[in-house]
Structures are given as structure tokens and as C-alpha cells.
Design a protein around this motif. Structure first.
Motif, mmCIF file in Angstrom:
data_model
loop_
_atom_site.group_PDB
_atom_site.id
_atom_site.type_symbol
_atom_site.label_atom_id
_atom_site.label_comp_id
_atom_site.label_asym_id
_atom_site.label_seq_id
_atom_site.Cartn_x
_atom_site.Cartn_y
_atom_site.Cartn_z
ATOM 1 N N SER B 53 0.809 -1.223 0.000
ATOM 2 C CA SER B 53 0.000 0.000 0.000
ATOM 3 C C SER B 53 0.843 1.275 0.000
ATOM 4 C CB SER B 53 -0.964 -0.007 1.184
ATOM 5 O OG SER B 53 -0.315 -0.439 2.343
ATOM 6 N N ARG B 55 3.563 4.120 -1.170
ATOM 7 C CA ARG B 55 4.109 4.688 -2.391
ATOM 8 C C ARG B 55 5.594 4.912 -2.160
ATOM 9 N NH1 ARG B 55 1.725 8.843 -6.467
ATOM 10 N NH2 ARG B 55 -0.178 7.833 -5.840
ATOM 11 N N LEU B 57 9.098 6.466 -3.299
ATOM 12 C CA LEU B 57 9.670 7.513 -4.149
ATOM 13 C C LEU B 57 11.195 7.492 -4.060
ATOM 14 C CD1 LEU B 57 7.236 10.374 -3.008
ATOM 15 C CD2 LEU B 57 6.990 8.904 -5.026
ATOM 16 N N ASP B 143 6.604 -0.289 5.131
ATOM 17 C CA ASP B 143 5.252 -0.386 4.576
ATOM 18 C C ASP B 143 4.364 -1.212 5.521
ATOM 19 O OD1 ASP B 143 3.010 -0.829 3.039
ATOM 20 O OD2 ASP B 143 4.057 -1.578 1.272
ATOM 21 N N ASP B 148 3.044 5.084 4.758
ATOM 22 C CA ASP B 148 2.374 5.040 3.451
ATOM 23 C C ASP B 148 3.135 5.784 2.358
ATOM 24 O OD1 ASP B 148 1.702 7.494 4.553
ATOM 25 O OD2 ASP B 148 -0.205 7.571 3.485
ATOM 26 N N VAL B 149 4.153 6.553 2.731
ATOM 27 C CA VAL B 149 5.051 7.102 1.716
ATOM 28 C C VAL B 149 6.481 6.814 2.161
ATOM 29 C CG1 VAL B 149 5.798 9.107 0.396
ATOM 30 C CG2 VAL B 149 3.433 8.981 1.201
ATOM 31 N N ASP B 169 8.619 3.389 -7.021
ATOM 32 C CA ASP B 169 7.492 3.561 -7.945
ATOM 33 C C ASP B 169 7.727 4.758 -8.848
ATOM 34 O OD1 ASP B 169 5.931 1.489 -6.778
ATOM 35 O OD2 ASP B 169 5.525 2.841 -5.105
ATOM 36 N N ARG B 170 8.328 5.784 -8.250
ATOM 37 C CA ARG B 170 8.627 6.999 -9.018
ATOM 38 C C ARG B 170 10.000 7.485 -8.644
ATOM 39 N NH1 ARG B 170 3.470 10.820 -9.702
ATOM 40 N NH2 ARG B 170 2.241 9.219 -10.718
ATOM 41 N N MET B 250 2.581 13.066 -5.587
ATOM 42 C CA MET B 250 1.475 12.267 -5.070
ATOM 43 C C MET B 250 0.319 12.120 -6.059
ATOM 44 S SD MET B 250 2.727 11.278 -2.311
ATOM 45 C CE MET B 250 1.359 10.480 -1.459
ATOM 46 N N ASP B 252 -1.944 10.848 -9.036
ATOM 47 C CA ASP B 252 -2.033 9.498 -9.572
ATOM 48 C C ASP B 252 -1.413 9.424 -10.944
ATOM 49 O OD1 ASP B 252 -3.135 8.118 -7.478
ATOM 50 O OD2 ASP B 252 -5.140 8.899 -7.912
ATOM 51 N N SER B 253 -0.796 8.306 -11.189
ATOM 52 C CA SER B 253 -0.116 8.146 -12.459
ATOM 53 C C SER B 253 -1.130 8.038 -13.586
ATOM 54 C CB SER B 253 0.737 6.892 -12.414
ATOM 55 O OG SER B 253 1.297 6.672 -13.661
ATOM 56 N N HIS B 259 3.674 2.220 -16.694
ATOM 57 C CA HIS B 259 3.812 1.719 -15.340
ATOM 58 C C HIS B 259 3.736 0.205 -15.256
ATOM 59 C CE1 HIS B 259 4.227 4.948 -12.458
ATOM 60 N NE2 HIS B 259 4.356 3.962 -11.605
#
Ligand SMILES: Nc1nc2c(ncn2[C@@H]2O[C@H](COP(=O)(O)OP(=O)(O)OP(=O)(O)O)[C@@H](O)[C@H]2O)c(=O)[nH]1
Ligand SMILES: [Mg+2]
Lengths: 131, 319
Positions: B53, B55, B57, B143, B148-149, B169-170, B250, B252-253, B259
Motif C-alpha cells: 500500500s 508509495r 519515491l 510499509d 504510506d510514503v 514507484d517513481r 502524489m 495518480d499516475s 507503469h
């Protein structure tokens, strides 16, 4: 290369004095002796030091204190570690500490006191022997 | 500060502790997993179902670009928005001593005592695949704890570090004024992995020139019709442009196709990296124990064989 356990040391400077050199030299020396040294620089509050020690799961906290406030700062760090369930973390002190204060520091749980000018190799050896 | 009880060290109790929100348990488990101590894989198996869950970075860029200062400002802003933050700050190990000086925290003091933030410094410890897998494992533990980040800071110069941010993820690439000439040099390898560019230290002269260089580079390297990554200006020092940056990070992609490809590539990479690790461990143990490796070395020392034939013979039994 370098598999398995690594000794982790937090080098922190609580209090207000602005002399970073000693702590810097020790941090580099311990790195060269094979330790992973977390360096946080000047003017840490004792709460910041305790939080960092817990999050980084260090084996040793080295406090560099030149301000003369070693008794109260050390007590706060040791109490903080205990409250955080991290009383097994070894606390050592470097800097300017009068001889007559060393027994009180050891009594509160400081494992060793290294006065200014102690070679880093001595500190490294002490840590290796005592953890 | 939250009071946490002294924790037991078995991986099972540490995993339980992580799920119960015990900070010390999380820190301890991270150490055990990072050291690859016995039971680490069982621990990660138990952690895994509770992940997915957060994200993740990645923050990379040349030394001194302001990555740590920026990471701190981003974390601070995210906390204001109600997020729980994990930070992994990676610095290189010394190839000579195996030790490391982990100094990213110097620029993060502001968030040291926020209960929403957990910071962990990690040294690269030498192995390339090993480091990125360890970073991935640490991110998963955070996580599972409820962060959550998760922000992973690495210096974006070597292949090791690129491998590390690839697990994110990014990926955000931090550039600074006066770096124009470097943008071209960065193109190979690093540039492909960035989803977002930040020109930090925009309080100094030359920021617009670097922006222009980045746009030009993106123009050259992107295919027609493909969206190009955003380019933003910040001053981490003066807290400028941080809110826009966080909003972009933050968001959404929208490039979901890209992705999915990335996701599949990442999973494959992880499997290969774990396999590589296991296979190498297995072979080392086996060949040390049965003496095959000593025999092979002897034959080379006596100049009876070349290393290529030796490897072929050693592997013959498996392939
Ligand atoms: N003028 C200016 N200086 C900045 C800015 N952001 C960071 N700095 C300064 O740049 C120096 C390096 O900052 P760090 O955050 O440690 O940079 P870094 O990229 O994490 O550095 P490494 O981890 O050592 O690669 C520090 O002196 C910061 O105060 C900014 O926006 N403007
Ligand atoms: Mg940094």
C-alpha cells in the motif's frame, strides 16, 4: 564483500557548543576502522539523539561534549534510551570532562569517557572489545 | 516520545512488533534483514502480505544537490497532509575499510522528533544487487509498519545507486544550477529512469538555464506522442516550490501503460537478484566444501587450464 553484522555508531553533539572538529575526526576515524557511523552534526537535543539511536538501531551512542554540561546531558540521553526500551545501547563520551566527574558518569551508565586528544584507534578498540 | 518496551530478538516477535507499531521492533528487524541474519527470509515472507500500500519515491542526483534537504522538506509537507513517512538514506561504504559515514541526517533535523517519521541510514556494503534488494526489503518493513510514503535517497552517480532507485514507484532526479554541461552526460542510464526532474537551489542564479537544458534533453530522448516527465523548480533551503513538488509526486499516475511495463520489469529484476544471491551462496558453500574450487584454483596456478574452461567445466553438471 562485507557480509553480515556491521557495528553501527551514532556520533552526536548535544548542547550548544559549536566545536565540531573533534566529533568530525572521530566519525571519520571510526569509518576508517570499519564502523558504520551515523553523523548528525551540531546542537542535537537529547530527544533527537534518542530517537535517532532507536531508529538507526545503533550499538553505540558517542556523545561529544565540550560545554561542561556532560552530567545532565548524559543523564537525559541514558534515561531517554531506557524509556525507549533501548537501554542495551552503549553510551560513551568524548570531549572535555574533568576527572572528578568520571565516576558519576560511569555510575549513571556511561561506559567510558575519552578525553580530548584520545587517538581514535583507542576508541575503536574499546568499542570492538565491549560490544 | 512513544514508549516502546524492550523487544525480543526472534524474527517472529519482531514481525509481530512491527505490526503492533513498535518502533524498536521495526528498527531491529531492519538490522536483521539488512545483515541477512538467519531467519531473514522467513521474516520477509511474513512481512510481505502486509505490504503493497505504500508509495515508494526514489530521490537521486549528484552529490550535494540538496537531496537530503529536499527529502526533509517533502517529508515535512507530507506529514502536514496526514501521511506516515519512512525515509531510507543510502550512502556508499568505503571500499577500503568497509565502514561508512552516513551523513544525510545532518539535513533532516527538523523532522527527527516527528512521530510520523522514521529515518534509516543505510550503507551500500559493496554488492550491487544486494544493496537494492536490501533497500527494497527495508521499504517493505516500513510499509508493513504502516508508513504510506517511503522516500529513498541515493547519490545518482554509480550503477549501484541507479539499481536502488529502480526499486521505487517513481524516481525524482535532482539537478542544480551550473550543472548544464552535466545534463548531457547524465543522459545515459540515469535519465531513462527519472519520472520527474527537480531543479533545486533555484534561489541561486542559473536555474532557468538548467531547466532549458533538461527540456532540450527530454525533447531529444522522448518518442513522439509520449508524455514527457514534469520539470519543477525548488529551493529546499527557502522552502519554495515544495508544495507543488509534493502535489506532483502524489498525483495518480496517468501513464499506466508505462507503469505496467515497469512493474513487470521490476518484479523480474527482483526475482533475478534473489536467485543470483541464492545460487552464488549455494555454489560457494558447495564448491568450498567439496574442494572443487580449490582444485580449479590449483590447476590455474599450475597453468594447466584457463579460467574460461574451468567455469565451463564447473557449470557443466548443472547446465
Ligand atoms: N542555496 C541553496 N542551498 C541548498 C538548497 N538545498 C540544499 N542546499 C545546501 O546544499 C548543501 C548540500 O545539501 P544536502 O541536502 O546535504 O545535499 P545532498 O544532495 O543530500 O548531499 P549528499 O547526500 O552528500 O550527496 C547544504 O549545504 C544545503 O544547505 C537550496 O535550495 N538552495
Ligand atoms: Mg544527502
Amino acid at each position: 564483500m562485507n557480509e553480515g553484522k556491521k557495528m553501527r555508531v551514532l556520533m552526536a553533539k548535544p548542547g550548544l557548543d559549536g566545536h565540531e572538529r573533534g566529533a568530525h575526526v572521530v566519525a571519520h576515524g571510526l569509518r576508517d576502522a570499519g564502523f558504520e557511523v551515523i553523523y548528525t552534526g551540531l546542537r542535537q537535543t537529547t530527544a533527537q539523539i534518542v530517537n535517532t539511536a532507536v531508529q538507526e538501531d545503533v550499538d553505540v551512542v558517542g556523545l561529544s561534549i565540550l560545554s561542561g554540561a556532560h552530567l545532565s546531558l548524559s543523564q537525559k540521553v541514558i534515561d531517554g534510551l531506557k524509556n525507549a526500551g533501548a537501554e542495551d545501547v552503549m553510551v560513551i563520551i568524548g570531549g572535555i570532562v574533568p576527572d572528578e566527574d568520571i565516576p558519576s558518569l560511569k555510575k549513571m551508565g556511561v561506559r567510558e569517557v575519552f578525553t580530548a586528544g584520545t587517538p581514535v584507534s583507542e576508541i575503536a578498540n574499546f568499542i570492538t572489545r565491549s560490544t | 516520545m512513544k514508549i516502546t518496551k524492550t523487544v525480543e530478538n526472534s524474527w517472529q516477535s519482531l514481525v509481530d512488533g512491527v505490526q503492533a507499531g513498535n518502533i524498536r521492533a521495526m528498527a531491529r528487524l531492519i538490522t536483521q534483514v539488512e545483515n541477512r541474519e538467519p531467519g531473514w527470509k522467513d521474516a520477509m515472507k511474513a512481512i510481505y502480505p502486509h505490504t503493497g500500500s505504500a508509495r515508494i519515491l526514489g530521490i537521486t542526483g549528484s552529490p550535494g544537490a540538496g537531496k537530503s534537504t529536499l527529502t526533509c522538506e517533502i517529508a515535512d509537507e507530507l506529514v502536514k497532509r496526514g501521511h506516515q513517512i519512512g525515509i531510507i538514506a543510502v550512502d556508499p561504504s568505503s571500499p577500503f575499510s568497509g565502514g561508512a559515514l552516513l551523513g544525510d541526517r545532518l539535513r533532516m533535523k527538523k523532522i527527527f522528533t516527528l512521530k510520523e517519521v522514521f529515518i534509516r541510514s543505510m550503507a551500500t556494503r559493496g554488492t550491487l544487487g544486494g544493496m537494492s534488494q536490501a533497500a527494497r526489503d527495508v521499504a517493505r518493513i516500513m510499509d508493513a509498519f504502516g508508513k504510506d510514503v517511503i522516500l529513498i535517497e541515493t547519490v545518482g552517480v554509480g550503477q549501484d545507486e541507479i539499481e536502488v532507485v529502480k526499486t521505487a514507484d517513481r524516481v525524482m532526479m535532482v539537478c542544480i544550477p551550473g550543472q548544464g554541461d552535466n545534463i548531457q552526460a547524465l543522459k545515459a542510464g540515469v535519465m531513462e529512469i527519472a519520472d520527474l526532474y527537480v531543479v533545486n537551489k533555484a534561489d541561486m542564479p542559473g536555474a532557468d538555464e538548467v531547466m532549458a537544458d533538461i527540456y532540450a534533453m527530454l525533447e531529444l530522448s522522448s518518442e513522439a506522442g509520449q508524455p514527457t516527465p514534469p520539470v519543477l523548480k525548488t529551493s529546499a533551503l527557502k522552502n519554495q516550490g515544495i508544495r507543488e513538488l509534493v502535489a506532483t509526486l502524489m498525483a495518480d499516475s496517468t501513464e499506466s501503460n508505462r507503469h505496467d511495463d515497469k512493474e513487470e520489469m521490476r518484479i523480474k529484476e527482483e526475482i533475478f537478484s534473489l536467485v543470483e544471491d541464492e545460487v552464488l551462496r549455494f555454489l560457494r558453500r558447495r564448491w568450498e566444501e567439496n574442494g572443487e574450487i580449490a582444485e580449479a584454483a590449483r590447476q590455474m596456478i599450475e597453468q594447466k587450464k584457463d579460467p574460461y574452461s574451468i567455469v565451463a567445466e564447473l557449470l557443466n553438471q548443472f547446465i
